[in-house]
Design a protein around this motif. Structure first.
Motif, PDB file in Angstrom:
ATOM      1  N   ASP A  50       5.921  48.310   3.937  1.00  0.00           N
ATOM      2  CA  ASP A  50       6.892  47.490   4.153  1.00  0.00           C
ATOM      3  C   ASP A  50       8.405  48.226   4.334  1.00  0.00           C
ATOM      4  O   ASP A  50       9.125  48.043   5.469  1.00  0.00           O
ATOM      5  CB  ASP A  50       7.290  46.497   2.889  1.00  0.00           C
ATOM      6  N   ILE A  51       8.652  49.397   3.480  1.00  0.00           N
ATOM      7  CA  ILE A  51      10.120  50.039   3.871  1.00  0.00           C
ATOM      8  C   ILE A  51       9.855  51.496   3.377  1.00  0.00           C
ATOM      9  O   ILE A  51       9.102  51.704   2.731  1.00  0.00           O
ATOM     10  CB  ILE A  51      11.046  49.410   2.896  1.00  0.00           C
ATOM     11  N   GLY A  77       7.864  47.855   8.101  1.00  0.00           N
ATOM     12  CA  GLY A  77       8.741  46.781   8.311  1.00  0.00           C
ATOM     13  C   GLY A  77      10.156  46.969   8.347  1.00  0.00           C
ATOM     14  O   GLY A  77      11.017  46.493   9.111  1.00  0.00           O
ATOM     15  N   ALA A  93      13.800  52.411  -4.950  1.00  0.00           N
ATOM     16  CA  ALA A  93      13.778  51.791  -6.007  1.00  0.00           C
ATOM     17  C   ALA A  93      14.037  50.325  -5.733  1.00  0.00           C
ATOM     18  O   ALA A  93      13.237  49.491  -6.140  1.00  0.00           O
ATOM     19  CB  ALA A  93      14.653  52.253  -7.107  1.00  0.00           C
ATOM     20  N   GLY A  94      15.356  50.315  -5.208  1.00  0.00           N
ATOM     21  CA  GLY A  94      15.762  48.865  -4.867  1.00  0.00           C
ATOM     22  C   GLY A  94      14.631  47.924  -4.087  1.00  0.00           C
ATOM     23  O   GLY A  94      14.406  46.976  -4.323  1.00  0.00           O
ATOM     24  N   ALA A  95      14.294  48.568  -3.061  1.00  0.00           N
ATOM     25  CA  ALA A  95      13.214  48.059  -2.085  1.00  0.00           C
ATOM     26  C   ALA A  95      11.933  47.658  -2.960  1.00  0.00           C
ATOM     27  O   ALA A  95      11.390  46.630  -2.987  1.00  0.00           O
ATOM     28  CB  ALA A  95      12.773  48.956  -1.038  1.00  0.00           C
ATOM     29  N   PHE A  97      11.772  47.137  -6.327  1.00  0.00           N
ATOM     30  CA  PHE A  97      12.261  46.186  -7.319  1.00  0.00           C
ATOM     31  C   PHE A  97      12.012  44.751  -6.502  1.00  0.00           C
ATOM     32  O   PHE A  97      11.775  43.782  -7.078  1.00  0.00           O
ATOM     33  CB  PHE A  97      13.649  46.332  -7.734  1.00  0.00           C
ATOM     34  N   GLY A  98      12.417  45.049  -5.336  1.00  0.00           N
ATOM     35  CA  GLY A  98      12.251  43.517  -4.272  1.00  0.00           C
ATOM     36  C   GLY A  98      10.999  43.314  -4.013  1.00  0.00           C
ATOM     37  O   GLY A  98      10.863  42.382  -3.375  1.00  0.00           O
ATOM     38  N   GLY A  99       9.868  44.165  -4.203  1.00  0.00           N
ATOM     39  CA  GLY A  99       8.588  43.528  -4.144  1.00  0.00           C
ATOM     40  C   GLY A  99       7.886  44.252  -2.989  1.00  0.00           C
ATOM     41  O   GLY A  99       7.069  43.645  -2.373  1.00  0.00           O
ATOM     42  N   ALA A 100       8.813  45.114  -2.317  1.00  0.00           N
ATOM     43  CA  ALA A 100       8.167  45.727  -1.108  1.00  0.00           C
ATOM     44  C   ALA A 100       7.186  47.284  -1.456  1.00  0.00           C
ATOM     45  O   ALA A 100       7.380  47.773  -2.542  1.00  0.00           O
ATOM     46  CB  ALA A 100       9.267  46.345  -0.111  1.00  0.00           C
ATOM     47  N   PRO A 219       3.341  41.990  -5.172  1.00  0.00           N
ATOM     48  CA  PRO A 219       4.127  42.190  -6.125  1.00  0.00           C
ATOM     49  C   PRO A 219       3.987  41.287  -7.179  1.00  0.00           C
ATOM     50  O   PRO A 219       4.640  41.793  -8.684  1.00  0.00           O
ATOM     51  CB  PRO A 219       5.746  42.049  -5.469  1.00  0.00           C
TER      52      PRO A 219
ATOM     53  N   VAL B 105      20.606  50.903  -4.362  1.00  0.00           N
ATOM     54  CA  VAL B 105      19.441  50.372  -4.866  1.00  0.00           C
ATOM     55  C   VAL B 105      19.550  48.881  -4.381  1.00  0.00           C
ATOM     56  O   VAL B 105      18.700  48.339  -3.721  1.00  0.00           O
ATOM     57  CB  VAL B 105      19.520  49.949  -6.669  1.00  0.00           C
ATOM     58  N   GLY B 108      18.428  49.003  -0.587  1.00  0.00           N
ATOM     59  CA  GLY B 108      16.773  48.793  -0.421  1.00  0.00           C
ATOM     60  C   GLY B 108      16.342  47.224  -0.830  1.00  0.00           C
ATOM     61  O   GLY B 108      15.396  46.804  -0.294  1.00  0.00           O
TER      62      GLY B 108
END
Ligand SMILES: Cc1ncc(C[n+]2csc(CCOP(=O)(O)OP(=O)(O)O)c2C)c(N)n1
Ligand code: SF4
Lengths: 399, 296
Positions: A50-51, A77, A93-95, A97-100, A219, B105, B108
């Motif tokens: 995805d990312i 993506g 990490a952020g991506a 956490f967001g399910g990617a 996820p 964070v 992303g």
């Protein structure tokens, strides 16, 4: 998004989503002559990523850039260049956490700059896949391969698989996602290669059709909540973990890191099934063994051949996964060996240290030979080391 | 949407803790026009917190949470600092990963949510201290603005590192003596609001939290603009009463004293032309709806 409803469907790029096992073991493959960087591109083309976030550092820049091409072609993506490796790993990490499903790459100094993120990834149970193409760490400035950085990420809580060849690189990248995303594992994974030796040399690789792709990441099979606010009830913690104020937060703090380590061990069963065991053995009944990982194994194999010409029989144990560390397998494979040589591309000898820690009679382990600072390891160096020890000309360095 | 997100399934209702049931029954989720007036009524807006008694960060937190237009689809990203002790009490999904990496964070996260839920509203709001925003995390703060990442950055500016006991911060006033600035801070308060404007933020506001209406309007505008137009930045003065030597009840006066027309927290707001046009279009959308409802 149940796996069985998605199998057989076609994604935006027109690739057919297939069972991972089919892609790994059954789908017809064609042979290509490619660099390791190109192999990364072909793995990611089929990985339903995805990312991906990128930052240039030799020798991984080329692969990171090629993933950008995949984004333009529509196979990935989203893709962008972060501001530093610390930021890139935070963006990953952020991506995640967001399910990617997330992919990134790094090398040497980048790995170290990113470091604070790795235990955080593991602690947050983020199944990010990072391709580490090892290289020397300054100073002096050095862009050639050196596995020192690997010794440093061993205990971050990540899974670590060390590929020897371009073929393994392709397979480990795809299989890595499947193991890392298992609910009873759900950890980040570093797929490692020795920079330049694998990334920049061409090799024969068998690759399944580009029309096939892995099922996308789900996820909601995660042991921790996915941060997308989609699945009720949203988490209302109301229980300050950081304060250790009550029994639940106390118990969590006391056990969390052990649970991460336990999850690493639980990955064994999936890994063994997919990559065919955590070690590989050749002549392991010989009195003299070489045990190592990555391209040091390739050099070891050549050394075995040279020694065989002189009538000296030597076996080899290739360690495929550094985490989980195959302690029982190594113990078994080395049980009859009188001398165990551990050639390494670093100055500290972390692999020898790891082996010594898990086998009985560890005075059998000879640390080395070591090459460091981006030097190559000609098989003759290994041959020479073994012959010196056999002739009693070299005092064995112990402990 | 709204309460669906937190509904307890019927079979489990009677075994859920009374606190949780009350939280769900009185939730403001899905309530049109939720705002600061819900503070003190709705449980999801923090009943307890672990900040010092009277810390202005606590009321600032409540205002921010109460004013989110879309809490059921909002994820907050925090950082290490006094704020990280509050987040565990907050009933909105939140991420704390490291010190200073909050804008990375969030970059992303926002991209992942945009990729996974195209066409659906998913707000991301960063909330961190001044040390996290302007010192250790400054490159990531700025780069997220340069890249036009669509989320809100809120800085709780208490003009020092509170959580580690009052060390010098980039937003500290020049001359202020603090730990690690034993001879007084040598350089001016970093002009982050101006930098934010230059760096591409479409909405920038500087204020204290002494006037809830003003905070509410700023938060709403920042979220709506970030959702559609681009990055936004809000700098709230939340004095660390502990480190500047004030009593628990003196925080409000400290904020009032610092927001006079010539003071460093005089209310300032910048809205880009694009954002203005967007806000005007929202107003226009509202009006015909209002007329038709009165006609009906
Ligand atoms: C890499 C790293 N360096 C230092 C720290 C220690 N640390 C924790 S909180 C903090 C200061 C926080 O200050 P600020 O962001 O202004 O938030 P405040 O506590 O004032 O609300 C520091 C230096 C840390 N957690 N991580
Ligand atoms: S140390 Fe300062 S900022 Fe932190 S909770 Fe106490 S008063 Fe608030």
């Amino acid at each position: 998004m149940e796996a069985n409803t998605i199998i057989g469907t076609v994604n935006k790029k027109g690739q057919k989503i297939v069972e991972p096992e089919y892609l790994f073991f059954e789908a017809p493959r064609q042979q290509y002559f490619m660099t390791g960087s190109e192999v990364v591109r072909e793995a990611i083309r089929r990985a339903s990523v995805d990312i991906s976030v990128a930052y240039p550092i030799t020798p991984q820049s080329e692969a990171a850039a090629m993933v950008g091409d995949l984004y333009v072609e529509g196979y990935v993506g989203d893709y962008f260049r972060g501001e530093s490796e610390f930021a890139v790993m935070s963006q990953c990490a952020g991506a995640s956490f967001g399910g990617a499903r997330v992919f990134t790459t790094t090398s040497g100094p980048g790995t170290l700059r990113a470091y604070e993120n790795f235990p955080m990834w593991a602690g947050s149970r983020l199944p990010i896949l990072i391709n580490v193409m090892v290289r020397g760490i300054n100073s002096p400035l050095n862009i050639q391969p050196d596995t020192l950085e690997l010794g440093m990420i061993l205990d971050t809580g990540m899974l670590i698989w060390h590929a020897e060849t371009a073929q393994e690189l392709l397979d480990y990248l795809l299989k890595g996602y499947i193991v890392a995303e298992e609910p009873d594992v759900h950890l980040p994974i570093a797929v490692v290669i020795d920079g330049f030796f694998v990334s920049h040399t061409k090799d024969m690789v068998m690759i399944p059709s580009a029309d096939l792709a892995l099922p996308p990441y789900n996820p909601y099979r995660s042991p921790v909540p996915c941060m997308d606010m989609e699945v009720p009830p949203v988490r209302m913690m109301r229980d300050p973990f950081v304060m250790k104020s009550n029994y639940i937060s106390y118990a969590t703090h006391a056990s969390w890191q052990q649970e991460i380590r336990a999850a690493i061990e639980r990955s064994r069963k999936h890994t063994i099934r997919l990559i065919g065991g955590l070690i590989e053995e050749e002549n392991s009944d010989a009195d003299i063994l070489i045990v190592s990982s990555g391209t040091a194994v390739a050099q070891g194999r050549e050394a075995i051949r040279l020694l065989a010409e002189e009538g000296i029989r030597v076996g080899i144990v290739k360690v495929k996964t550094l985490r989980p560390f195959p302690h029982e397998e190594i113990r078994q494979a080395t049980k009859n060996a009188k001398l165990i040589f551990v050639p390494e591309f670093n100055v500290v000898g972390w692999m020898a240290r790891e082996i010594k820690a898990v086998i009985p009679d560890n005075h059998r382990v000879i640390e080395g030979p070591h090459v460091a600072g981006g030097m190559t390891m000609p098989p003759e160096v290994i041959v020479e080391e073994i012959k010196k020890v056999l002739a009693g000309k070299k005092e064995v360095v112990r402990g | 949407m709204g309460k669906e997100k937190i509904k307890i399934c019927d079979e489990f209702y009677d075994i859920m803790p009374p606190e949780y049931r009350e939280l769900v029954d009185s939730a403001t989720y899905g309530k049109e026009g939720r705002g600061w007036k819900d503070v003190g009524v709705a449980k999801e807006l923090i009943e307890e917190h672990s900040l010092c008694a009277g810390c202005p960060e606590s009321i600032a937190f409540r205002y921010v949470l109460a004013c989110l237009p879309n809490p059921e689809d909002t994820v907050m990203v925090g950082s290490t600092g006094c704020t990280s002790l509050v987040f565990p009490h907050v009933a909105v999904h939140n991420i704390h990963s490291l010190f200073g990496n909050q804008n990375a964070v969030a970059s992303g996260l926002k991209r992942a949510l945009a990729h996974r839920f195209p066409g659906k509203i998913k707000d991301v709001v960063v909330l961190a201290g001044d040390g996290a925003t302007v010192d250790i995390g400054l490159d990531m703060t700025l780069q997220s603005w340069f890249r036009q990442e669509k989320f809100v950055t809120i800085c709780f500016d208490n003009e020092l590192y509170a959580n580690t006991g009052g060390q010098e911060s980039g937003l500290m006033q020049k001359g202020f003596v603090s730990k690690m600035a034993p001879a007084g801070k040598k350089f001016d308060k970093v002009k982050l609001p101006e930098i934010a404007q230059e760096s591409g933020c479409h909405y920038v506001a500087t204020l204290t939290v002494s006037k809830p209406n003003r905070v509410e309007k700023a938060i709403r505008q920042a979220v709506l603009i970030a959702r559609e137009v681009g990055p936004t930045y809000i700098q709230l003065y939340t004095p660390c009463i502990l480190e500047i030597g004030k009593q628990a009840m003196e925080g409000l006066q400290e904020m009032r004293d610092s927001e006079g027309p010539n003071e460093r927290f005089a209310f300032k707001e910048y809205i880009s032309e694009e954002a203005k046009a967007y806000l005007a279009s929202l107003e226009k959308e509202k009006k015909p709806a209002a007329i038709s409802s009165t006609q009906a």
